[in-house]
Design a protein around this motif. Structure first.
Motif, short mmCIF file in Angstrom:
data_model
loop_
_atom_site.label_atom_id
_atom_site.label_comp_id
_atom_site.label_asym_id
_atom_site.label_seq_id
_atom_site.Cartn_x
_atom_site.Cartn_y
_atom_site.Cartn_z
N ASN A 180 1.02 -1.17 -0.20
CA ASN A 180 -0.13 -0.03 -0.06
C ASN A 180 0.61 1.30 0.19
O ASN A 180 0.46 2.16 -0.75
N ASP A 181 1.84 1.43 0.85
CA ASP A 181 2.76 2.28 1.15
C ASP A 181 3.59 2.83 -0.39
O ASP A 181 3.55 3.85 -1.03
N CYS A 182 3.93 1.59 -1.01
CA CYS A 182 4.52 1.88 -2.41
C CYS A 182 3.62 2.40 -3.45
O CYS A 182 4.06 3.22 -4.30
N MET A 183 2.47 1.84 -3.35
CA MET A 183 1.57 2.20 -4.38
C MET A 183 0.75 3.59 -4.40
O MET A 183 1.07 4.46 -5.08
N LYS A 184 0.83 4.26 -3.11
CA LYS A 184 0.30 5.35 -2.86
C LYS A 184 1.61 6.51 -3.23
O LYS A 184 1.43 7.43 -3.78
N LYS A 185 2.99 6.14 -2.84
CA LYS A 185 3.92 6.80 -3.28
C LYS A 185 4.30 6.95 -4.73
O LYS A 185 4.55 8.02 -5.31
N ASN A 186 4.56 5.82 -5.45
CA ASN A 186 4.89 5.77 -6.76
C ASN A 186 3.94 5.62 -7.74
O ASN A 186 4.10 5.90 -8.96
N TYR A 187 2.52 5.14 -7.38
CA TYR A 187 1.57 4.76 -8.54
C TYR A 187 0.57 5.19 -7.90
O TYR A 187 -0.59 4.31 -7.78
N PRO A 188 0.31 6.52 -7.69
CA PRO A 188 -1.21 6.88 -7.28
C PRO A 188 -2.41 6.91 -7.94
O PRO A 188 -3.57 6.87 -7.73
N GLY A 189 -2.12 6.54 -9.22
CA GLY A 189 -3.18 6.38 -10.16
C GLY A 189 -3.78 4.78 -10.32
O GLY A 189 -4.59 4.75 -10.99
N ILE A 190 -3.24 4.13 -9.42
CA ILE A 190 -3.65 2.52 -9.01
C ILE A 190 -4.46 2.63 -7.86
O ILE A 190 -3.99 2.61 -6.90
N LYS A 191 -5.68 1.99 -8.01
CA LYS A 191 -6.75 1.81 -6.99
C LYS A 191 -6.48 0.39 -6.70
O LYS A 191 -6.43 -0.57 -7.34
N VAL A 192 -6.20 0.12 -5.08
CA VAL A 192 -6.01 -1.11 -4.50
C VAL A 192 -7.20 -1.83 -3.78
O VAL A 192 -7.68 -1.01 -2.96
N PHE A 193 -7.68 -2.76 -4.23
CA PHE A 193 -8.72 -3.63 -3.20
C PHE A 193 -8.06 -4.41 -2.38
O PHE A 193 -7.61 -5.58 -2.65
N GLY A 194 -7.83 -4.08 -1.12
CA GLY A 194 -7.19 -5.00 -0.21
C GLY A 194 -8.53 -5.96 0.26
O GLY A 194 -9.44 -5.69 1.03
N GLU A 195 -7.91 -7.40 0.36
CA GLU A 195 -9.01 -8.31 0.70
C GLU A 195 -8.25 -9.21 1.68
O GLU A 195 -7.16 -10.05 1.32
N ALA A 196 -8.65 -9.24 3.13
CA ALA A 196 -8.15 -10.21 3.93
C ALA A 196 -8.68 -11.53 3.89
O ALA A 196 -9.84 -11.70 3.37
N THR A 197 -7.76 -12.70 3.85
CA THR A 197 -8.37 -14.17 3.60
C THR A 197 -7.64 -14.90 4.76
O THR A 197 -8.08 -16.39 4.58
N ASN A 198 -6.85 -14.77 5.77
CA ASN A 198 -6.47 -15.45 6.67
C ASN A 198 -5.77 -16.64 6.01
O ASN A 198 -5.90 -17.87 6.54
N TRP A 199 -5.01 -16.36 4.88
CA TRP A 199 -4.26 -17.46 4.20
C TRP A 199 -5.05 -18.66 3.97
O TRP A 199 -4.56 -19.48 3.74
N ASP A 200 -6.46 -18.47 3.50
CA ASP A 200 -7.36 -19.44 3.11
C ASP A 200 -7.48 -19.19 1.63
O ASP A 200 -8.17 -18.36 1.10
N GLY A 201 -7.19 -20.06 0.75
CA GLY A 201 -7.32 -19.96 -0.45
C GLY A 201 -8.74 -20.16 -1.09
O GLY A 201 -9.05 -19.34 -1.96
N ALA A 202 -9.64 -20.90 -0.41
CA ALA A 202 -11.10 -20.58 -0.97
C ALA A 202 -11.65 -19.18 -0.68
O ALA A 202 -12.20 -18.58 -1.43
N ILE A 203 -11.33 -18.77 0.48
CA ILE A 203 -11.66 -17.24 0.82
C ILE A 203 -11.09 -16.33 -0.15
O ILE A 203 -11.86 -15.55 -0.88
N ALA A 204 -10.03 -16.51 -0.57
CA ALA A 204 -9.29 -15.67 -1.70
C ALA A 204 -9.82 -15.56 -2.87
O ALA A 204 -10.36 -14.57 -3.56
N ALA A 205 -10.09 -17.06 -3.51
CA ALA A 205 -11.07 -17.17 -4.70
C ALA A 205 -12.07 -16.48 -4.36
O ALA A 205 -12.65 -15.75 -5.79
N GLN A 206 -13.05 -16.63 -3.63
CA GLN A 206 -14.29 -15.95 -3.50
C GLN A 206 -14.35 -14.55 -3.58
O GLN A 206 -14.98 -13.80 -4.18
#
Length: 353
Positions: A180-206
């Motif tokens: 997030n820090d790198c994106m804000k500093k270097n690529y402010p034109g990119i929107k980031v959707f942060g998704e917590a998954t608890n290291w769970d592949g099924a949650i990540a896919a959903q």
């Protein structure tokens, strides 16, 4: 009387052999008395990365002259606590562990410190408590390398999804904050959707599926670990987005770990990059530092003889930050970050693949 004398003599011989074998009838202690006994708790066995670590551990224990006891805490801090108790009852001289909940492990570390049993943590760093050494790579660099790669590929514009690990882990926090820090500093034109998954592949896919439905113009995915690889590829394939990198529909994907399947996927054009987290060196140097701790050796911050740097995280806590290169198909430089080609034989993932 003669029979009684023979029986008594035989009993004496058995008694003497028992004493020679370790005063308990076991020959293990006598046969390995010159090898320190150490315990290694495997954090999980449901990912290719940790299964590789499990494979390497006994190999390096033998190489370093260590006797080994192992347990598996299955991503459960209560099981890790119980396993630590087992190690202590077995008389180990040191323990290597990879606590996934880096806050909840503090009481166990305090107990082991009180018993003068040195601990090395692998891959994760405890939020508090004392350990002899932390063996991991710079996880903030993971997030920064992924950011620079995606930022370059997207030309500084567009939308990306970050499939986070667990934010109760220092790894998840480091990778998330750095990306997030790198994106804000270097690529402010990119929107980031942060998704917590608890290291769970099924949650990540959903969650990736949901984000792509709401934002079909997403052009990048950062997976904080290979746990999300299979699900991500499946989602992209279902949506007709698993196409060659030269195709305008291609979604650029960066992972973390460097497992064989990631390297094959890069070569096939299914994903675009990963950061090779050194499963082999995690196993090697966890045991190396345990042996050093048992031998009373001391370390200080600075460069090592194995292409890494020891830093002081806080007073009394050192961390050996092992090398973890960005891996791409072309071995190019992205946002100032050099990479190695996915077919490089020096990558541990290629030695297993």
């Amino acid at each position: 009387m003669r029979l009684r004398t023979v029986l008594c003599s035989a009993a004496s011989v058995v008694s003497a052999l028992t004493l020679l074998s370790g005063c308990g009838g076991s020959t293990t202690a006598a046969s390995s008395s010159d090898k320190p006994l150490v315990g290694v708790d495997y954090p999980r066995s449901d990912t290719d990365f940790w299964n590789s670590y499990i494979k390497y551990t006994p190999q390096f224990a033998k190489e370093l002259g260590l006797d080994l006891k192992t347990t598996n805490s299955q991503n459960d801090v209560a099981k890790l606590t119980a396993n630590a108790q087992t190690f202590m009852s077995q008389g180990v001289k040191g323990v290597a562990m990879a606590p996934q909940d880096t806050a909840a492990i503090a009481p166990t570390l305090a107990q082991m410190e009180a018993k003068k049993i040195p601990v090395v943590t692998v891959d994760t760093r405890p939020d508090s408590g004392k350990v002899y050494m932390v063996v991991r790579a710079d996880n903030r660099a993971y997030g920064e390398k992924a950011c620079q790669f995606l930022g370059t590929k997207l030309g500084g514009k567009g939308k990306v999804v970050m499939l986070q690990g667990g934010l109760d882990s220092i790894n998840g926090r480091d990778r998330t904050e750095a990306f997030n820090d790198c994106m804000k500093k270097n690529y402010p034109g990119i929107k980031v959707f942060g998704e917590a998954t608890n290291w769970d592949g099924a949650i990540a896919a959903q969650k990736l599926q949901t984000d792509l439905t709401a934002n079909p113009d997403i052009k990048g995915v950062y997976m904080q670990s290979s746990f999300a690889l299979a699900g991500t590829l499946q989602v992209l394939k279902q949506r007709g987005l698993l196409v060659d990198p030269k195709n305008k529909k291609h979604v650029f994907v960066v992972s973390n770990d460097g497992i064989p399947e990631e390297l094959k996927s890069i070569a096939a054009g299914k994903i675009d990059a990963t950061v090779s987290q050194p499963a082999d060196l995690y196993a090697k140097y966890a045991l190396y530092y345990l042996k050093a701790a048992i031998g009373g050796k001391k370390f200080k911050p600075g460069k090592t003889d194995h292409d890494s740097t020891i830093i002081q995280v806080r007073p009394g806590l050192l961390e050996d930050q092992l090398s973890a290169p960005l891996v791409t198909a072309d071995g190019g430089t992205y946002g100032g970050v050099p990479s190695v080609k996915s077919d490089d034989k020096a990558l541990w993932g290629n030695s297993l693949g």
